[in-house]
Enzyme design. Structure first.
Site, mmCIF file in Angstrom:
data_model
loop_
_atom_site.group_PDB
_atom_site.id
_atom_site.type_symbol
_atom_site.label_atom_id
_atom_site.label_comp_id
_atom_site.label_asym_id
_atom_site.label_seq_id
_atom_site.Cartn_x
_atom_site.Cartn_y
_atom_site.Cartn_z
ATOM 1 N N PHE A 178 7.288 -8.000 6.462
ATOM 2 C CA PHE A 178 6.957 -9.129 5.288
ATOM 3 C C PHE A 178 7.994 -9.771 4.295
ATOM 4 O O PHE A 178 9.315 -9.034 4.247
ATOM 5 C CB PHE A 178 6.228 -8.170 3.987
ATOM 6 C CG PHE A 178 5.414 -8.793 3.188
ATOM 7 C CD1 PHE A 178 4.676 -10.398 2.515
ATOM 8 C CD2 PHE A 178 6.191 -8.436 1.657
ATOM 9 C CE1 PHE A 178 4.513 -11.140 2.098
ATOM 10 C CE2 PHE A 178 5.439 -9.252 0.783
ATOM 11 C CZ PHE A 178 4.629 -10.581 0.994
ATOM 12 N N SER A 210 8.049 -2.309 9.003
ATOM 13 C CA SER A 210 7.205 -2.769 8.130
ATOM 14 C C SER A 210 5.749 -3.530 8.489
ATOM 15 O O SER A 210 5.567 -2.894 9.209
ATOM 16 C CB SER A 210 7.988 -3.552 7.010
ATOM 17 O OG SER A 210 7.144 -3.964 5.833
ATOM 18 N N LEU A 211 5.665 -4.388 7.967
ATOM 19 C CA LEU A 211 4.808 -5.193 8.940
ATOM 20 C C LEU A 211 4.023 -5.295 10.154
ATOM 21 O O LEU A 211 3.274 -5.143 11.181
ATOM 22 C CB LEU A 211 4.568 -6.770 7.834
ATOM 23 C CG LEU A 211 3.330 -6.835 6.434
ATOM 24 C CD1 LEU A 211 3.291 -7.757 6.405
ATOM 25 C CD2 LEU A 211 2.200 -5.774 7.167
ATOM 26 N N ASP A 259 9.366 2.294 9.181
ATOM 27 C CA ASP A 259 8.813 2.597 8.153
ATOM 28 C C ASP A 259 7.675 1.493 7.240
ATOM 29 O O ASP A 259 7.478 0.333 6.820
ATOM 30 C CB ASP A 259 10.127 2.222 6.399
ATOM 31 C CG ASP A 259 9.017 2.801 5.793
ATOM 32 O OD1 ASP A 259 8.526 3.887 5.782
ATOM 33 O OD2 ASP A 259 9.050 1.837 4.116
ATOM 34 N N ARG A 299 -4.229 -0.206 12.999
ATOM 35 C CA ARG A 299 -3.228 -0.032 12.354
ATOM 36 C C ARG A 299 -2.161 0.678 13.432
ATOM 37 O O ARG A 299 -3.055 0.873 14.579
ATOM 38 C CB ARG A 299 -2.837 1.412 11.735
ATOM 39 C CG ARG A 299 -3.870 2.072 11.726
ATOM 40 C CD ARG A 299 -3.394 3.409 10.312
ATOM 41 N NE ARG A 299 -4.847 4.215 10.977
ATOM 42 C CZ ARG A 299 -4.066 5.658 11.933
ATOM 43 N NH1 ARG A 299 -3.352 5.241 13.134
ATOM 44 N NH2 ARG A 299 -5.755 6.542 12.196
ATOM 45 N N ASP A 322 -0.757 3.459 15.903
ATOM 46 C CA ASP A 322 -1.567 4.960 15.848
ATOM 47 C C ASP A 322 -1.423 4.931 17.295
ATOM 48 O O ASP A 322 -0.252 3.859 18.791
ATOM 49 C CB ASP A 322 -2.508 4.597 16.210
ATOM 50 C CG ASP A 322 -3.492 4.487 17.498
ATOM 51 O OD1 ASP A 322 -4.022 4.681 18.692
ATOM 52 O OD2 ASP A 322 -3.288 3.086 17.579
ATOM 53 N N ASP A 359 -1.720 3.207 21.085
ATOM 54 C CA ASP A 359 -0.596 1.916 21.990
ATOM 55 C C ASP A 359 0.789 2.282 22.724
ATOM 56 O O ASP A 359 0.752 0.891 23.119
ATOM 57 C CB ASP A 359 -0.396 1.487 20.163
ATOM 58 C CG ASP A 359 -1.511 1.129 19.650
ATOM 59 O OD1 ASP A 359 -2.350 0.610 19.567
ATOM 60 O OD2 ASP A 359 -0.920 1.058 17.838
ATOM 61 N N HIS A 384 12.950 0.693 2.328
ATOM 62 C CA HIS A 384 11.710 0.370 3.246
ATOM 63 C C HIS A 384 12.748 0.422 4.102
ATOM 64 O O HIS A 384 12.871 0.243 5.166
ATOM 65 C CB HIS A 384 11.416 -0.628 2.669
ATOM 66 C CG HIS A 384 10.175 -0.846 2.766
ATOM 67 N ND1 HIS A 384 9.288 -0.367 3.943
ATOM 68 C CD2 HIS A 384 10.040 -2.792 3.347
ATOM 69 C CE1 HIS A 384 8.556 -1.178 4.444
ATOM 70 N NE2 HIS A 384 8.711 -2.162 4.431
#
Length: 467
Positions: A96, A171-172, A194, A208, A210, A213, A281
């Site tokens: 982000f 992050s994202l 993170d 999300r 997991d 993946d 972060h």
């Protein structure tokens, strides 16, 4: 590449569900679990690929400083680049409000070039990340689909196996990597740095990152305190085959500085404030980047909790060894049991973050007196500073143990230096010694024993040699 898009409307009672479709990438809806839930209440569709403007920036050992742009829509850009099919490919996906040409992304690639020949692809989706959080969280669905599309092109046009691909997402970007992995059977590895909590923690696996993946999924948690009220951006939920919680995963050492000191440390007001507000972060990618150059400096210990780890209940490594947090975590993949595992370790406050954990036991000799005992280790690659082992009643024959994280790997341990004091003037000049000191490095089974028959006065060093 993008093309036409369509919006299909379905009536669900009074509410309408929307779906947006992009050629080559498929369709994206705002139905559950993507929207209309407690965790994701807002119905927001991702932006189009053109609006997100994702770019694939290739750095290699041959072009470490200047990227080559790869276009999924034009495979000649791959043909003309330094992309090599006999190397691993590592994609780095930012999060982000970040961007793919940020210093940390290139620095990570450059660290890789010091230890391996690799295709390092920075995924720049800054237009799609520098918007409202909810919009950016939905844009990762398209970014992940685009990464999967690029992997598919490499597989189809160049016979390049997805097992050779490693996605590193911050992050994202960690959840974008999860989206890409869910679309890519046989993907080799995903590292989540993170992974962000908001809109993702507690959602179904398709939303999300997991463990399904990729063949191996490892996650580093550095900001897992609750978002409210602690502003913890990262998730505490285990998302990988192995999840690392350095320093407990919530508060990273060195992140308590005031904002002004951070700004003075860093380039520019924006960088300073960003590093202050999101210090925990951002630590995840700093740890990963340093781990590339420190193959044994981030050993992590299986443990039930950080409290247990701090209480010295998780030492040494079990028979199967300890994984290394970061770049070399995949060397542990073959030793995994079926269940996801939590691992703990400590790091330094600032670069250099790597640490090496030692366990020490001291059996005392000499007078009975209150005070504290310290030990320093000396090896063929250097020596540690003095570490506290015990404070309290010093008695001959008693044994005290502690663990500490040294700033270097001292190599083969050659001798130990013992020191005691109690900061009280005593006219009898009491003498205390260490009859025996045992030392063990966390990743090793060997216990080294050192002995002495001497005693020393307060603040006088006693050297113990192997017995």
């Amino acid at each position: 590449m993008l093309s036409t898009w369509t919006i299909t409307l379905f009536l669900l009672g009074a509410a309408s569900a929307k779906e947006i479709c992009f050629n080559d990438l498929g369709c994206f809806s705002d139905l559950e679990p993507w929207a209309g839930t407690v965790i994701r209440p807002l119905k927001v569709l991702p932006w189009s690929p053109e609006k997100i403007g994702t770019r694939f920036l290739l750095y290699t050992n041959e072009n470490p400083n200047n990227f080559q742009t790869l276009l999924p829509s034009d495979s000649s850009t791959i043909e003309a680049s330094n992309f090599r099919t006999d190397r691993k490919t590592r994609f780095i996906i930012h999060g982000f409000i970040d961007k793919g040409d940020e210093n940390w992304v290139l620095d990570m690639c450059k660290n890789m070039f010091q230890v391996e020949e690799v295709n390092c692809i920075c995924v720049d989706w800054k237009k799609g990340s520098q918007t409202s959080y909810t919009q950016a969280a939905n844009n990762v669905r398209v970014v992940g689909a685009q990464v999967a599309q690029m992997i598919g092109i490499l597989s189809t046009d160049y016979n390049y196996s997805p097992s050779q691909v490693h996605l590193i997402g911050h992050s994202l970007g960690a959840h974008a990597a999860g989206e890409a992995g869910s679309r890519t059977p046989g993907l080799g590895r995903i590292t989540g740095l993170d992974p962000v909590e908001a809109s993702f923690e507690g959602t179904p696996e398709e939303v999300r990152l997991d463990p399904s993946d990729a063949v191996f999924v490892d996650v580093i948690h550095t900001d897992a305190a609750p978002l409210i009220p602690f502003l913890g951006f990262g998730t505490k939920q285990q998302l990988g085959h192995i999840d690392f919680f350095p320093n407990g995963g919530e508060e990273m050492p060195g992140c308590k500085k005031n904002a002004l000191s951070q700004i003075v440390d860093l380039d520019g007001i924006w960088e300073g404030t960003r590093d202050f507000v999101a210090c925990n972060h951002l630590r995840s990618y700093k740890y990963y980047s340093e781990s590339i150059l420190n193959p044994d400096g981030f050993a992590a210990y299986p443990c039930t909790s950080y409290r247990a780890f701090k209480s010295n209940k998780c030492f040494p490594c079990p028979d199967e060894g300890c994984p290394q947090m970061g770049h070399y975590a995949d060397k542990f993949a073959s030793k995994l049991s079926g269940e996801p595992q939590k691992f703990f370790l400590n790091t330094g406050e600032s670069s250099k973050f790597a640490r090496w954990r030692y366990g020490v036991s001291v059996t005392l000799s000499g007078r009975t007196i209150t005070g504290q005992i310290k030990v320093a280790l000396f090896g063929d690659q250097g020596n540690t500073r003095q570490y506290d082992i015990f404070r309290g009643l010093i008695m001959a024959g008693s044994t005290h143990s502690n663990e500490f994280d040294a700033e270097l790997d001292i190599g083969t341990i050659e001798k130990v230096k013992f020191l005691w004091n109690n900061n009280v003037i005593n006219p009898t000049f009491p003498r205390v010694g260490a009859a025996q000191i045992t030392v063990q490095k966390g990743e090793e089974k060997t216990v080294h024993t050192f002995c002495s028959e001497e005693t020393v006065r307060e603040d006088v060093l006693l050297t113990l040699l192997p017995c």
